[in-house]
Design a protein around this motif. Structure first.
Motif, PDB file in Angstrom:
ATOM      1  N   TYR A  60       0.784  -1.222   0.000  1.00  0.00           N
ATOM      2  CA  TYR A  60       0.000   0.000   0.000  1.00  0.00           C
ATOM      3  C   TYR A  60       0.825   1.285   0.000  1.00  0.00           C
ATOM      4  N   HIS A  61       1.826   1.381   0.854  1.00  0.00           N
ATOM      5  CA  HIS A  61       2.517   2.656   1.033  1.00  0.00           C
ATOM      6  C   HIS A  61       3.972   2.553   0.591  1.00  0.00           C
ATOM      7  N   PRO A  62       4.299   3.132  -0.574  1.00  0.00           N
ATOM      8  CA  PRO A  62       5.677   3.088  -1.074  1.00  0.00           C
ATOM      9  C   PRO A  62       6.638   3.722  -0.086  1.00  0.00           C
ATOM     10  N   PRO A  63       7.885   3.252  -0.048  1.00  0.00           N
ATOM     11  CA  PRO A  63       8.858   3.848   0.866  1.00  0.00           C
ATOM     12  C   PRO A  63       9.173   5.287   0.492  1.00  0.00           C
ATOM     13  N   GLY A  64       9.392   6.103   1.484  1.00  0.00           N
ATOM     14  CA  GLY A  64       9.853   7.459   1.248  1.00  0.00           C
ATOM     15  C   GLY A  64      11.344   7.450   0.967  1.00  0.00           C
ATOM     16  N   ILE A  65      11.754   8.050  -0.148  1.00  0.00           N
ATOM     17  CA  ILE A  65      13.172   8.125  -0.508  1.00  0.00           C
ATOM     18  C   ILE A  65      13.668   9.522  -0.149  1.00  0.00           C
ATOM     19  N   ALA A  86      11.505  -1.750   3.211  1.00  0.00           N
ATOM     20  CA  ALA A  86      11.890  -0.484   3.830  1.00  0.00           C
ATOM     21  C   ALA A  86      10.729   0.500   3.774  1.00  0.00           C
ATOM     22  N   GLY A  87      10.523   1.246   4.860  1.00  0.00           N
ATOM     23  CA  GLY A  87       9.524   2.304   4.876  1.00  0.00           C
ATOM     24  C   GLY A  87      10.133   3.653   4.552  1.00  0.00           C
ATOM     25  N   VAL A  88      11.378   3.863   4.984  1.00  0.00           N
ATOM     26  CA  VAL A  88      12.136   5.076   4.665  1.00  0.00           C
ATOM     27  C   VAL A  88      13.519   4.655   4.211  1.00  0.00           C
ATOM     28  N   ILE A  89      13.949   5.213   3.072  1.00  0.00           N
ATOM     29  CA  ILE A  89      15.282   4.941   2.543  1.00  0.00           C
ATOM     30  C   ILE A  89      16.037   6.257   2.456  1.00  0.00           C
ATOM     31  N   VAL A  90      17.133   6.364   3.194  1.00  0.00           N
ATOM     32  CA  VAL A  90      18.001   7.535   3.119  1.00  0.00           C
ATOM     33  C   VAL A  90      19.154   7.206   2.180  1.00  0.00           C
ATOM     34  N   THR A  91      19.381   8.072   1.204  1.00  0.00           N
ATOM     35  CA  THR A  91      20.384   7.783   0.188  1.00  0.00           C
ATOM     36  C   THR A  91      21.215   9.019  -0.115  1.00  0.00           C
ATOM     37  N   PRO A  92      22.480   8.845  -0.483  1.00  0.00           N
ATOM     38  CA  PRO A  92      23.233   9.976  -1.028  1.00  0.00           C
ATOM     39  C   PRO A  92      22.569  10.457  -2.320  1.00  0.00           C
ATOM     40  N   ARG A  93      23.012  11.588  -2.800  1.00  0.00           N
ATOM     41  CA  ARG A  93      22.462  12.147  -4.034  1.00  0.00           C
ATOM     42  C   ARG A  93      22.587  11.136  -5.167  1.00  0.00           C
ATOM     43  N   ARG A 149      18.113   7.746 -10.156  1.00  0.00           N
ATOM     44  CA  ARG A 149      16.845   8.257  -9.618  1.00  0.00           C
ATOM     45  C   ARG A 149      15.660   7.704 -10.410  1.00  0.00           C
ATOM     46  N   GLU A 150      15.758   7.751 -11.733  1.00  0.00           N
ATOM     47  CA  GLU A 150      14.659   7.260 -12.550  1.00  0.00           C
ATOM     48  C   GLU A 150      14.452   5.760 -12.365  1.00  0.00           C
ATOM     49  N   ALA A 151      15.548   5.020 -12.239  1.00  0.00           N
ATOM     50  CA  ALA A 151      15.429   3.577 -12.026  1.00  0.00           C
ATOM     51  C   ALA A 151      14.758   3.278 -10.686  1.00  0.00           C
ATOM     52  N   ALA A 152      15.151   4.000  -9.639  1.00  0.00           N
ATOM     53  CA  ALA A 152      14.571   3.761  -8.314  1.00  0.00           C
ATOM     54  C   ALA A 152      13.090   4.103  -8.281  1.00  0.00           C
ATOM     55  N   LEU A 153      12.726   5.229  -8.872  1.00  0.00           N
ATOM     56  CA  LEU A 153      11.326   5.644  -8.849  1.00  0.00           C
ATOM     57  C   LEU A 153      10.460   4.713  -9.691  1.00  0.00           C
ATOM     58  N   THR A 154      11.009   4.231 -10.791  1.00  0.00           N
ATOM     59  CA  THR A 154      10.264   3.287 -11.629  1.00  0.00           C
ATOM     60  C   THR A 154      10.082   1.957 -10.914  1.00  0.00           C
ATOM     61  N   LEU A 155      11.139   1.469 -10.271  1.00  0.00           N
ATOM     62  CA  LEU A 155      11.042   0.216  -9.515  1.00  0.00           C
ATOM     63  C   LEU A 155      10.019   0.351  -8.395  1.00  0.00           C
ATOM     64  N   ARG A 156      10.028   1.476  -7.723  1.00  0.00           N
ATOM     65  CA  ARG A 156       9.066   1.685  -6.631  1.00  0.00           C
ATOM     66  C   ARG A 156       7.638   1.705  -7.167  1.00  0.00           C
ATOM     67  N   GLN A 157       7.435   2.381  -8.290  1.00  0.00           N
ATOM     68  CA  GLN A 157       6.095   2.415  -8.876  1.00  0.00           C
ATOM     69  C   GLN A 157       5.623   1.015  -9.251  1.00  0.00           C
ATOM     70  N   ASN A 158       6.487   0.250  -9.884  1.00  0.00           N
ATOM     71  CA  ASN A 158       6.114  -1.099 -10.295  1.00  0.00           C
ATOM     72  C   ASN A 158       5.798  -1.986  -9.094  1.00  0.00           C
ATOM     73  N   THR A 159       6.616  -1.880  -8.060  1.00  0.00           N
ATOM     74  CA  THR A 159       6.449  -2.741  -6.892  1.00  0.00           C
ATOM     75  C   THR A 159       5.169  -2.418  -6.135  1.00  0.00           C
ATOM     76  N   TYR A 160       4.797  -1.149  -6.113  1.00  0.00           N
ATOM     77  CA  TYR A 160       3.643  -0.733  -5.315  1.00  0.00           C
ATOM     78  C   TYR A 160       2.394  -0.473  -6.151  1.00  0.00           C
ATOM     79  N   THR A 161       2.379  -0.986  -7.384  1.00  0.00           N
ATOM     80  CA  THR A 161       1.147  -0.993  -8.162  1.00  0.00           C
ATOM     81  C   THR A 161       0.366  -2.251  -7.811  1.00  0.00           C
TER      82      THR A 161
END
Length: 444
Positions: free
Chosen positions: A89-94, A286-293, A299-311
């Protein structure tokens, strides 16, 4: 373990009084069973039953909100181990990390990137969630200044990372009213940090290296009045993180250790391969992921993976059925048929727009399924096509009666022609081949 609706119903008053907001006690029980209602909504329940049901009907992973306003992020409130069992339900906050030892301009640059960077994919805007400010200077005032440079929590959720109690006090004086996440309470400092978290109503991360220590620490902080917690398992390897995060999630879902029923915190920057760590956090709880820049590609790969996983796998992303004009089509433009699976639609749209070929794109409702799946499952039929042509007035838009269907829908050609009176042209299977196909084959 979670109780079934009928088992919950046995403990309810069965008066159907509607005071809970539902028409019947059974309807209320069904909502309780999936964690979508709170037992507190029933005013007439027996105290013993209330105590029993309260522990088994709440979400096994507590929902925790970080930040305030439009960009606040809620994590947790999950019910299953695996996405295919139901959904996540709730994607992790990056959260992207900055240091209070950095120049002000560099801090502002990262904050602006987090605030403004958007990845548009299948009709959705994918964004990073917040900024993590790390106190590396050891100076409480500088830490507070950097938190202020990061917006103080007014625009983006913040994570405050420090080993220094005065640093937390200074930073919370700047940003405390915006519910920043405090990292981290340990066996040595949990009491004063729990007091600060309670004072400001902020969520708090507890950090320990074993599940037993995590559970004890979470129990202590909860007992001190901090309701919103995250768990940092403090693992030194990705293998260790995945194993521990899985154990935490299993304990929460099976309700074998209530003190582990909180979202998980992951610091991806502590691992050699940051991109792999971010991916592991997205895939493994993970509910919160802290990452270096992150680079743009990462960034695009992470956001796409998150979208796919939480659809939701049972409800694919869909676009509204209808006729979509592409490249300003006229009455001689071709009509192309496809399904309302968002990925299919936006893939085709990209190729058509790039081709500059004017056309009408007719989207039919296949409940978000792809062309091949829709044909095989009976969701794309001649009746659906005929109804769509009529409903959306396609005949009024063009002077011809030619319909281009996807290559995978070729078996429906004759049936569509019989049902609609339109002549069918079978297009390519691959959207990438559409521009060349239209250039060679389209003639009104």
């Amino acid at each position: 373990m979670a109780m079934k609706a009928l088992d919950i119903y046995k403990h309810l008053p069965k008066t159907n009084c509607k005071k809970c907001g539902y028409p019947t006690c059974l309807a209320f029980a069904m909502k309780l069973a999936v964690g979508k209602a709170d037992i507190e909504a029933c005013p007439d329940i027996d105290p013993g039953a209330k105590a029993l049901l309260g522990g088994v009907t709440r979400p096994p992973v507590r929902a925790v909100t970080i930040g305030a306003g439009e960009r606040s992020v809620t994590v947790g409130e999950e019910f299953v181990m695996f996405r295919h069992e139901k959904t996540f339900y709730h994607p992790p906050g990056i959260m992207v990390e900055v240091s209070d030892t950095w120049p002000d301009d560099e801090v502002r640059s990262v904050v602006a990137e987090v605030r403004e960077a958007v990845v548009e994919r299948v009709g959705q805007d994918l964004v990073l969630n917040g900024v993590a400010v790390r106190n590396e200077s050891g100076d409480a005032d500088r830490f507070a200044e950097t938190v202020y440079l990061a917006g103080g929590g007014t625009g983006l959720p913040l994570v405050l990372i420090s080993d220094d109690l005065p640093g937390f006090e200074a930073a919370l004086a700047v940003a405390g009213q915006y519910r920043p996440l405090i990292h981290a309470a340990t066996a040595d400092n949990w009491e004063p940090l729990a007091a600060l978290a309670k004072q400001y109503g902020s969520p708090l991360v507890v950090r320990a290296g074993t599940l037993a220590d995590l559970a004890a620490l979470a129990g202590n902080c909860a007992g001190a009045g901090v309701a919103d917690l995250l768990l940092d398992p403090a693992q030194g390897s990705l293998q260790g993180y995945i194993a521990t995060a899985t154990a935490i999630r299993r304990s929460a879902i099976e309700r074998t250790e209530p003190a582990l029923g909180y979202p998980i915190y992951l610091d991806a920057g502590t691992f050699k391969d940051t991109d792999a760590a971010v991916a592991a956090g997205i895939l493994k709880y993970a509910g919160v992921i802290v990452t270096p820049r992150l680079s743009r590609a990462s960034r695009e790969a992470a956001l796409t993976l998150r979208q796919n996983t939480y659809t939701d796998p049972q409800h694919p992303i869909q676009v509204a059925p209808g006729v979509y004009p592409v490249n300003d089509p006229g009455r001689e433009a071709p009509v192309l048929l496809t399904v309302n699976f968002s990925l299919t639609y936006f893939t085709i749209l990209g190729y058509l727009e790039a081709s500059r070929m004017p056309c009408h794109l007719l989207i039919v409702d296949t409940e978000g399924l792809s062309v091949l799946t829709s044909v095989a499952g009976g969701k794309l039929t001649e009746t659906i096509v005929a109804d769509a042509l009529k409903k959306f007035g396609v005949a009024d838009l063009v002077d011809h009666r030619l319909l281009i269907i996807p290559g995978y829908a070729a078996p429906l050609t004759g049936k569509i022609e019989d049902a609609t009176g339109w002549r069918v042209m079978v297009g390519p299977r691959d959207a990438a081949d559409l521009p060349e196909y239209l250039e060679k084959e389209w003639k009104t």
